[in-house]
Scaffold this active site. Structure first.
Site, short mmCIF file in Angstrom:
data_model
loop_
_atom_site.label_atom_id
_atom_site.label_comp_id
_atom_site.label_asym_id
_atom_site.label_seq_id
_atom_site.Cartn_x
_atom_site.Cartn_y
_atom_site.Cartn_z
N GLY A 11 0.82 -1.20 0.00
CA GLY A 11 0.00 0.00 0.00
C GLY A 11 0.86 1.25 0.00
N ARG A 74 -0.50 -5.21 -4.84
CA ARG A 74 -0.18 -6.44 -4.10
C ARG A 74 -0.18 -7.58 -5.11
NH1 ARG A 74 -0.35 -4.47 0.94
NH2 ARG A 74 -1.98 -2.96 1.48
N TYR A 75 0.82 -8.44 -4.97
CA TYR A 75 1.05 -9.48 -5.98
C TYR A 75 1.47 -10.75 -5.27
CZ TYR A 75 3.11 -11.60 -10.21
OH TYR A 75 3.42 -12.42 -11.26
N ASN A 103 6.42 -4.93 6.04
CA ASN A 103 6.82 -6.25 6.54
C ASN A 103 6.92 -7.29 5.43
OD1 ASN A 103 7.10 -6.14 9.48
ND2 ASN A 103 4.97 -5.50 9.48
N GLY A 104 5.89 -7.35 4.59
CA GLY A 104 5.90 -8.34 3.52
C GLY A 104 7.04 -8.12 2.55
N THR A 105 7.35 -6.86 2.28
CA THR A 105 8.43 -6.54 1.36
C THR A 105 9.78 -6.96 1.93
OG1 THR A 105 7.20 -4.69 0.42
CG2 THR A 105 9.59 -4.63 0.15
N ASP A 133 0.67 1.79 8.81
CA ASP A 133 0.20 1.03 9.98
C ASP A 133 1.20 1.06 11.13
OD1 ASP A 133 -2.02 0.28 8.47
OD2 ASP A 133 -1.03 -1.52 7.72
#
Length: 386
Positions: A11, A74-75, A103-105, A133
């Site tokens: 995001g 998002r992928y 975090n995901g990255t 966030d």
């Protein structure tokens, strides 16, 4: 001269492009930089283009523009797709991969680094933090959060003032914020309160599930005291014994949303009050008029520091903001291992801030930026005698 691929993931924030510009300002004169389009999808599909003078200038024009100018989204970055991404980078002879994300990255970058090593390809990997966030670990805060917090505080106060004017028509408003599993943003809604009568009157965060009966009692007590109740709730909040409310599941990822509407129904059915639920929506991460100057400055700085990491040969590191223990607000930018960020996972709102919001607002003040003018407190009137 190095070949460097740069992308944005997850995001967006209001200041993510400032981090990109900070990075490019430190790299483009002595390196070939490729823009990765649409996040990880661009890596997998080899959708990259070298930034030349005209395209570089176009990116630099986005320093004060929200969204992610290279495309983000998002992928589903599966192991198979990660292998394809490494192969694309290897085919182009790219030495370095830098991504801006949360975090995901950071977890994806760590896995890519390991995979590249297994494929016998030397790849330098650097992460630049961002998230509204504030749930990214191994950093005091992440660029993007302070501006979102500023927006949430200003908007919650304004909505409460609007309700104050409408108390003879409606009594309760329930405002839902972003935050996923962490309550940093929701709790920031009380930053501008000057007295108990100001809204928000109650704030609910994911770290503290609550009985529905207590919620109803909270609403009743505020309506009795002030003639109204402004409630702020994080999207990840749950009532005791219930699951998080999901708006939908997209590409296997749950999209939270709808707890405020659920709370609205409970208030209407159980208390018979006039109630409205609202979602602060995407303005939380895109409202440039509410951007914190400090947040914008730090976003650019972490990008510039990442450029230094690239030049010095550091790898498998994320730029981290570490606040100094001083009276005045000061901080250092230091490299932290991506493995540590991945291992620690989501950074939740600590108990000390939940139990003592004033302490949280003291922590928040220097990064939210220039002061916001105060409003006068709600006028308290005595009850007329008949």
């Amino acid at each position: 001269m190095r070949k460097i691929a740069v992308g944005q993931a997850g995001g967006p924030t209001a200041v993510i492009n400032a981090s990109l510009v900070g990075l490019l300002d430190g790299l483009y004169e002595t390196n070939t930089v490729y823009a990765v389009m649409n996040g990880y999808q661009g890596l997998v599909e080899d959708d990259m283009e070298p930034l030349e003078e005209h395209s570089l200038e176009w990116v630099q024009q986005h320093k004060l523009v929200p969204g992610a100018c290279l495309g983000s989204g998002r992928y589903p970055f599966t192991n198979e797709r990660m292998q394809q991404a490494v192969e694309q980078l290897k085919r182009r002879g790219i030495d370095t991969l830098v991504f801006i994300g949360g975090n995901g990255t950071m977890a994806a970058l760590q896995r890519l680094s390991v995979l590249a090593e297994e494929m016998h390809y030397k790849l330098q990997v650097i992460g630049i933090p961002k998230t509204v966030d504030n749930d990214l670990s191994c950093t005091d805060h992440a660029p993007g959060f302070a501006s979102a917090a500023r927006y949430v505080a200003m908007t919650a106060r304004d909505i409460s003032k609007d309700l104050e004017a409408m108390r003879n028509f409606e009594q309760v408003r329930i405002i839902e914020t972003m935050g996923r599993n962490a309550g940093w943003l929701a709790l920031s809604s009380g930053y501008l309160k000057t007295c108990d009568c100001d809204g928000p009157h109650h704030i609910y965060v994911p770290e503290r599930p609550l009985a529905a009966s207590q919620f109803l009692s909270d609403v009743q007590s505020s309506v009795q005291a002030f003639g109204m109740a402004t409630i702020v709730v994080s999207e990840g909040f749950t009532f005791e014994g219930t699951a998080q409310v999901e708006r939908e599941v997209v590409q296997g990822r749950p999209v939270l949303g709808g707890i405020a509407a659920q709370m609205e129904a409970i208030v209407r059915e159980q208390l018979g009050l006039t109630v409205r639920s609202e979602n602060m929506g995407m303005h939380q991460r895109s409202a440039m008029y509410a951007v914190s100057e400090q947040d914008l400055h730090e976003a650019y700085e972490v990008g510039a520091k990442a450029a230094e990491y690239v030049t010095s040969g550091l790898s498998n590191r994320m730029v981290s903001i570490q606040r100094r223990d001083t009276i005045e607000y000061n901080y250092d930018l230091v490299p932290v291992p991506l493995e540590d960020v991945m291992r620690e996972g989501e950074r939740l709102l600590p108990d000390i801030f939940i139990e003592d919001p004033a302490r949280y607002y003291t922590w928040l003040q220097p990064i939210v930026g220039e002061p916001v003018p105060a409003y006068p407190a709600m006028r308290r009137r005595s009850v007329r005698s008949s």
